[in-house]
Design a protein around this motif. Sequence first.
Motif, PDB file in Angstrom:
ATOM      1  N   GLU A 170       0.807  -1.226   0.000  1.00 58.33           N
ATOM      2  CA  GLU A 170       0.000   0.000   0.000  1.00 58.33           C
ATOM      3  C   GLU A 170       0.840   1.276   0.000  1.00 58.33           C
ATOM      4  OE1 GLU A 170      -3.531   0.007   2.386  1.00 58.33           O
ATOM      5  OE2 GLU A 170      -3.583  -2.169   2.401  1.00 58.33           O
ATOM      6  N   THR A 171       1.873   1.247  -0.797  1.00 54.85           N
ATOM      7  CA  THR A 171       2.695   2.438  -0.983  1.00 54.85           C
ATOM      8  C   THR A 171       2.037   3.346  -2.010  1.00 54.85           C
ATOM      9  OG1 THR A 171       3.965   1.340  -2.709  1.00 54.85           O
ATOM     10  CG2 THR A 171       4.848   1.218  -0.481  1.00 54.85           C
ATOM     11  N   ILE A 172       2.521   4.560  -2.069  1.00 47.48           N
ATOM     12  CA  ILE A 172       2.135   5.496  -3.129  1.00 47.48           C
ATOM     13  C   ILE A 172       3.368   5.622  -4.012  1.00 47.48           C
ATOM     14  CG2 ILE A 172       1.461   7.868  -3.639  1.00 47.48           C
ATOM     15  CD1 ILE A 172       0.304   7.958  -0.734  1.00 47.48           C
ATOM     16  N   PHE A 173       3.204   5.386  -5.273  1.00 47.36           N
ATOM     17  CA  PHE A 173       4.338   5.483  -6.201  1.00 47.36           C
ATOM     18  C   PHE A 173       4.376   6.862  -6.852  1.00 47.36           C
ATOM     19  CE2 PHE A 173       3.614   0.810  -6.398  1.00 47.36           C
ATOM     20  CZ  PHE A 173       4.843   0.414  -5.909  1.00 47.36           C
ATOM     21  N   ALA A 174       5.515   7.528  -6.733  1.00 51.26           N
ATOM     22  CA  ALA A 174       5.789   8.758  -7.477  1.00 51.26           C
ATOM     23  C   ALA A 174       6.655   8.317  -8.650  1.00 51.26           C
ATOM     24  CB  ALA A 174       6.511   9.779  -6.609  1.00 51.26           C
ATOM     25  N   VAL A 175       6.151   8.441  -9.846  1.00 50.14           N
ATOM     26  CA  VAL A 175       6.807   7.842 -10.993  1.00 50.14           C
ATOM     27  C   VAL A 175       8.183   8.429 -11.271  1.00 50.14           C
ATOM     28  CG1 VAL A 175       6.613   7.415 -13.473  1.00 50.14           C
ATOM     29  CG2 VAL A 175       4.609   7.165 -11.995  1.00 50.14           C
ATOM     30  N   GLY A 176       8.338   9.736 -11.190  1.00 45.14           N
ATOM     31  CA  GLY A 176       9.610  10.360 -11.483  1.00 45.14           C
ATOM     32  C   GLY A 176       9.907  11.438 -10.472  1.00 45.14           C
ATOM     33  N   GLY A 177      11.086  11.999 -10.570  1.00 47.53           N
ATOM     34  CA  GLY A 177      11.453  13.027  -9.608  1.00 47.53           C
ATOM     35  C   GLY A 177      12.258  14.147 -10.198  1.00 47.53           C
ATOM     36  N   ASP A 178      11.854  15.385  -9.879  1.00 47.77           N
ATOM     37  CA  ASP A 178      12.596  16.605 -10.147  1.00 47.77           C
ATOM     38  C   ASP A 178      13.003  16.728 -11.615  1.00 47.77           C
ATOM     39  OD1 ASP A 178      13.547  19.007  -9.382  1.00 47.77           O
ATOM     40  OD2 ASP A 178      15.312  18.256  -8.348  1.00 47.77           O
TER      41      ASP A 178
END
Length: 165
Positions: free
Chosen positions: A155-163
Motif C-alpha cells: 500500500e505504498t504510493i508510487f511517485a513515478v519520477g522526480g525533479d
Amino acid sequence: MSRLTVAPTGTHLCANGTFFPLVADTAWSTFADASEPDWRTYLATRRRQGFTAVQVAAIPILHDRDERPDAREPFALDRHGHHDFGRLDEAYFATARAYTRIAHEEFGIRLVIGVLWNNYLPDTWGAERTPHAVMPAEARRAYVDKVAETFADLETIFAVGGDDH
C-alpha cells in the motif's frame, strides 16, 4: 491500515471514505543509508509529530548523495564503482521491503516511493551531473518490474519520477 482512494471530486485522498491528509517528510536515502534502529527512531518521531507519510527514493538520488562505505547499493558495482544495471542486488530490495513494512505496519506511515529519479533518465539535468548513471531502456523496464514486485502489496504510493521540470 485502510486502502487509500481518490475522492470522487478528484481533489484529495481518502481512507475509508474519510479525508486523508498527506503530511509527508522526505528521507530520500533511507533504503541505501539508514540502519534499522535509526529508521525506527525516525518513524517514531515523525509519527509523534503527526506525519502520515514519508517520501523515499527507491534507489539513491546520485547527484545529491554522499558516498558512504557501509551504504547499501541496489545494483552490483562495476570496476569504476558505478551501478551495473543488469545485476540487481536482491538484499537491497529485501531491506527496502522490510523498511516499508515497518513504516506501514508498526507506525501507520505510508511511504511515497520515488520510482525513478531524473538522474537515471537520458536528456535530463540530473543525467548531466551523473552521466554514468543513465539507465538503459531495457534495464529500466526490469527495474520498474522489480519495484512493482517489491512494494505493490504494501500500500505504498508510487511517485513515478522526480525533479524533472
